[in-house]
Design a protein around this motif. Sequence first.
Motif, PDB file in Angstrom:
ATOM      1  N   VAL A  26       0.831  -1.198   0.000  1.00  0.00           N
ATOM      2  CA  VAL A  26       0.000   0.000   0.000  1.00  0.00           C
ATOM      3  C   VAL A  26       0.868   1.251   0.000  1.00  0.00           C
ATOM      4  O   VAL A  26       1.713   1.443   0.878  1.00  0.00           O
ATOM      5  CB  VAL A  26      -0.943   0.019   1.222  1.00  0.00           C
ATOM      6  CG1 VAL A  26      -1.711   1.339   1.282  1.00  0.00           C
ATOM      7  CG2 VAL A  26      -1.920  -1.145   1.144  1.00  0.00           C
ATOM      8  N   LYS A  27       0.663   2.102  -1.011  1.00  0.00           N
ATOM      9  CA  LYS A  27       1.413   3.356  -1.110  1.00  0.00           C
ATOM     10  C   LYS A  27       0.577   4.491  -0.536  1.00  0.00           C
ATOM     11  O   LYS A  27      -0.571   4.702  -0.940  1.00  0.00           O
ATOM     12  CB  LYS A  27       1.764   3.660  -2.566  1.00  0.00           C
ATOM     13  CG  LYS A  27       2.811   2.741  -3.148  1.00  0.00           C
ATOM     14  CD  LYS A  27       3.362   3.258  -4.464  1.00  0.00           C
ATOM     15  CE  LYS A  27       2.323   3.243  -5.561  1.00  0.00           C
ATOM     16  NZ  LYS A  27       2.887   3.641  -6.872  1.00  0.00           N
ATOM     17  N   VAL A  28       1.161   5.213   0.410  1.00  0.00           N
ATOM     18  CA  VAL A  28       0.485   6.333   1.055  1.00  0.00           C
ATOM     19  C   VAL A  28       1.205   7.628   0.696  1.00  0.00           C
ATOM     20  O   VAL A  28       2.418   7.742   0.897  1.00  0.00           O
ATOM     21  CB  VAL A  28       0.448   6.159   2.588  1.00  0.00           C
ATOM     22  CG1 VAL A  28      -0.137   7.399   3.256  1.00  0.00           C
ATOM     23  CG2 VAL A  28      -0.348   4.920   2.969  1.00  0.00           C
ATOM     24  N   LEU A  29       0.473   8.584   0.175  1.00  0.00           N
ATOM     25  CA  LEU A  29       1.029   9.903  -0.117  1.00  0.00           C
ATOM     26  C   LEU A  29       0.721  10.835   1.055  1.00  0.00           C
ATOM     27  O   LEU A  29      -0.444  11.077   1.366  1.00  0.00           O
ATOM     28  CB  LEU A  29       0.430  10.480  -1.408  1.00  0.00           C
ATOM     29  CG  LEU A  29       0.834  11.929  -1.730  1.00  0.00           C
ATOM     30  CD1 LEU A  29       2.349  12.044  -1.919  1.00  0.00           C
ATOM     31  CD2 LEU A  29       0.094  12.436  -2.968  1.00  0.00           C
ATOM     32  N   TYR A  75       3.650   0.266   5.298  1.00  0.00           N
ATOM     33  CA  TYR A  75       3.243   1.158   4.213  1.00  0.00           C
ATOM     34  C   TYR A  75       4.460   1.716   3.483  1.00  0.00           C
ATOM     35  O   TYR A  75       5.511   1.944   4.087  1.00  0.00           O
ATOM     36  CB  TYR A  75       2.413   2.329   4.756  1.00  0.00           C
ATOM     37  CG  TYR A  75       1.065   1.943   5.309  1.00  0.00           C
ATOM     38  CD1 TYR A  75      -0.035   1.810   4.470  1.00  0.00           C
ATOM     39  CD2 TYR A  75       0.894   1.709   6.671  1.00  0.00           C
ATOM     40  CE1 TYR A  75      -1.266   1.455   4.978  1.00  0.00           C
ATOM     41  CE2 TYR A  75      -0.333   1.355   7.187  1.00  0.00           C
ATOM     42  CZ  TYR A  75      -1.411   1.223   6.334  1.00  0.00           C
ATOM     43  OH  TYR A  75      -2.638   0.860   6.842  1.00  0.00           O
ATOM     44  N   ALA A  76       4.307   1.961   2.191  1.00  0.00           N
ATOM     45  CA  ALA A  76       5.329   2.632   1.391  1.00  0.00           C
ATOM     46  C   ALA A  76       4.952   4.108   1.327  1.00  0.00           C
ATOM     47  O   ALA A  76       3.878   4.455   0.828  1.00  0.00           O
ATOM     48  CB  ALA A  76       5.394   2.025  -0.009  1.00  0.00           C
ATOM     49  N   ILE A  77       5.801   4.972   1.843  1.00  0.00           N
ATOM     50  CA  ILE A  77       5.455   6.383   2.008  1.00  0.00           C
ATOM     51  C   ILE A  77       6.034   7.235   0.884  1.00  0.00           C
ATOM     52  O   ILE A  77       7.206   7.115   0.534  1.00  0.00           O
ATOM     53  CB  ILE A  77       5.957   6.906   3.367  1.00  0.00           C
ATOM     54  CG1 ILE A  77       5.452   6.023   4.517  1.00  0.00           C
ATOM     55  CG2 ILE A  77       5.523   8.356   3.581  1.00  0.00           C
ATOM     56  CD1 ILE A  77       3.944   5.900   4.584  1.00  0.00           C
ATOM     57  N   ARG A  78       5.176   8.103   0.327  1.00  0.00           N
ATOM     58  CA  ARG A  78       5.596   9.139  -0.604  1.00  0.00           C
ATOM     59  C   ARG A  78       5.256  10.478   0.055  1.00  0.00           C
ATOM     60  O   ARG A  78       4.329  10.549   0.859  1.00  0.00           O
ATOM     61  CB  ARG A  78       4.878   9.022  -1.949  1.00  0.00           C
ATOM     62  CG  ARG A  78       5.031   7.660  -2.619  1.00  0.00           C
ATOM     63  CD  ARG A  78       6.451   7.413  -3.099  1.00  0.00           C
ATOM     64  NE  ARG A  78       6.555   6.167  -3.861  1.00  0.00           N
ATOM     65  CZ  ARG A  78       6.806   4.979  -3.336  1.00  0.00           C
ATOM     66  NH1 ARG A  78       6.964   4.865  -2.016  1.00  0.00           N
ATOM     67  NH2 ARG A  78       6.895   3.902  -4.089  1.00  0.00           N
ATOM     68  N   VAL A 104       0.794  16.532  -8.848  1.00  0.00           N
ATOM     69  CA  VAL A 104       1.690  15.841  -9.773  1.00  0.00           C
ATOM     70  C   VAL A 104       1.942  14.413  -9.311  1.00  0.00           C
ATOM     71  O   VAL A 104       1.908  13.464 -10.109  1.00  0.00           O
ATOM     72  CB  VAL A 104       3.031  16.604  -9.899  1.00  0.00           C
ATOM     73  CG1 VAL A 104       4.037  15.791 -10.701  1.00  0.00           C
ATOM     74  CG2 VAL A 104       2.800  17.959 -10.555  1.00  0.00           C
ATOM     75  N   MET A 105       2.164  14.235  -8.011  1.00  0.00           N
ATOM     76  CA  MET A 105       2.498  12.911  -7.489  1.00  0.00           C
ATOM     77  C   MET A 105       1.324  11.941  -7.565  1.00  0.00           C
ATOM     78  O   MET A 105       1.505  10.743  -7.778  1.00  0.00           O
ATOM     79  CB  MET A 105       3.025  13.023  -6.062  1.00  0.00           C
ATOM     80  CG  MET A 105       4.367  13.715  -5.979  1.00  0.00           C
ATOM     81  SD  MET A 105       5.118  13.624  -4.333  1.00  0.00           S
ATOM     82  CE  MET A 105       5.648  11.905  -4.325  1.00  0.00           C
ATOM     83  N   VAL A 106       0.114  12.450  -7.399  1.00  0.00           N
ATOM     84  CA  VAL A 106      -1.058  11.579  -7.545  1.00  0.00           C
ATOM     85  C   VAL A 106      -1.119  11.033  -8.962  1.00  0.00           C
ATOM     86  O   VAL A 106      -1.411   9.850  -9.189  1.00  0.00           O
ATOM     87  CB  VAL A 106      -2.351  12.341  -7.192  1.00  0.00           C
ATOM     88  CG1 VAL A 106      -3.584  11.592  -7.703  1.00  0.00           C
ATOM     89  CG2 VAL A 106      -2.456  12.526  -5.683  1.00  0.00           C
ATOM     90  N   ALA A 107      -0.818  11.887  -9.939  1.00  0.00           N
ATOM     91  CA  ALA A 107      -0.841  11.451 -11.337  1.00  0.00           C
ATOM     92  C   ALA A 107       0.308  10.492 -11.661  1.00  0.00           C
ATOM     93  O   ALA A 107       0.127   9.526 -12.402  1.00  0.00           O
ATOM     94  CB  ALA A 107      -0.777  12.674 -12.254  1.00  0.00           C
TER      95      ALA A 107
END
Length: 230
Positions: free
Chosen positions: A6-9, A30-33, A43-46
């Motif tokens: 699961v990637k969490v921004l 969790y993988a954190i951005r 931009v990061m969501v895209a």
Amino acid sequence: MTTSAVKVLVVDDEPAIRRLLRVGLSTEGYAIREAETAREAIVMVAQERPDLIILDLGLPDMSGQELLRLWRTEALALPIVILSSRTDEAGIVDALENGADDYVTKPFGMKELAARLRVALRHKLQQEGEKPIFQTGELAVDLVKRIVRVGGQEVKLSPKEYDILRILVQHAGKVLTHQYLMKQVWDASADVQYLRVYVRQLRQKIERAPDQPQYIMTETGVGYRLREAD
């Protein structure tokens, strides 16, 4: 649900908060951005396609409320959990009305936040593969046949009581504001006291101890939350 993929921004302009979340949530798998501004977040969501967003309301280039509205207007279906130092009722209600899945205030406990993230992710999965029968504890709701059972015994609900329960079931685990429920069942201008009366009646029918509910939880001054599915 496993959180290993699961990637969490995290969208927050405070380095200390981002660092705390990076360390704390990484230990939960969790993988954190990270993004410091609304522009970076868009931009990061895209580009990154995260599974969930943690959003602060006090961003330097755009308010979190505006960013939330923008994403929901664009039909972004990702769970969005607000993490903010704002504790005023109006701010919480606005965020939930704008499409937030949950609202956590700073300072916060990491275990509580991780639990809220799991609920938001499960809610998304339930929406994507919505089952006709909802089950939590002894409460079962057949959304096709419109049958409600508690401990295997059928419970008779009035049309309005069922409508309230159905909406809560469809958003189980998520806080629904008074305004949202009123708009769905009556209209936004109706007296919220109608809602309180029907929720009280509903609890009398589905709760073992209506004064200590285990299914329909009150979020004081904001609305109600139905316990998530088993």
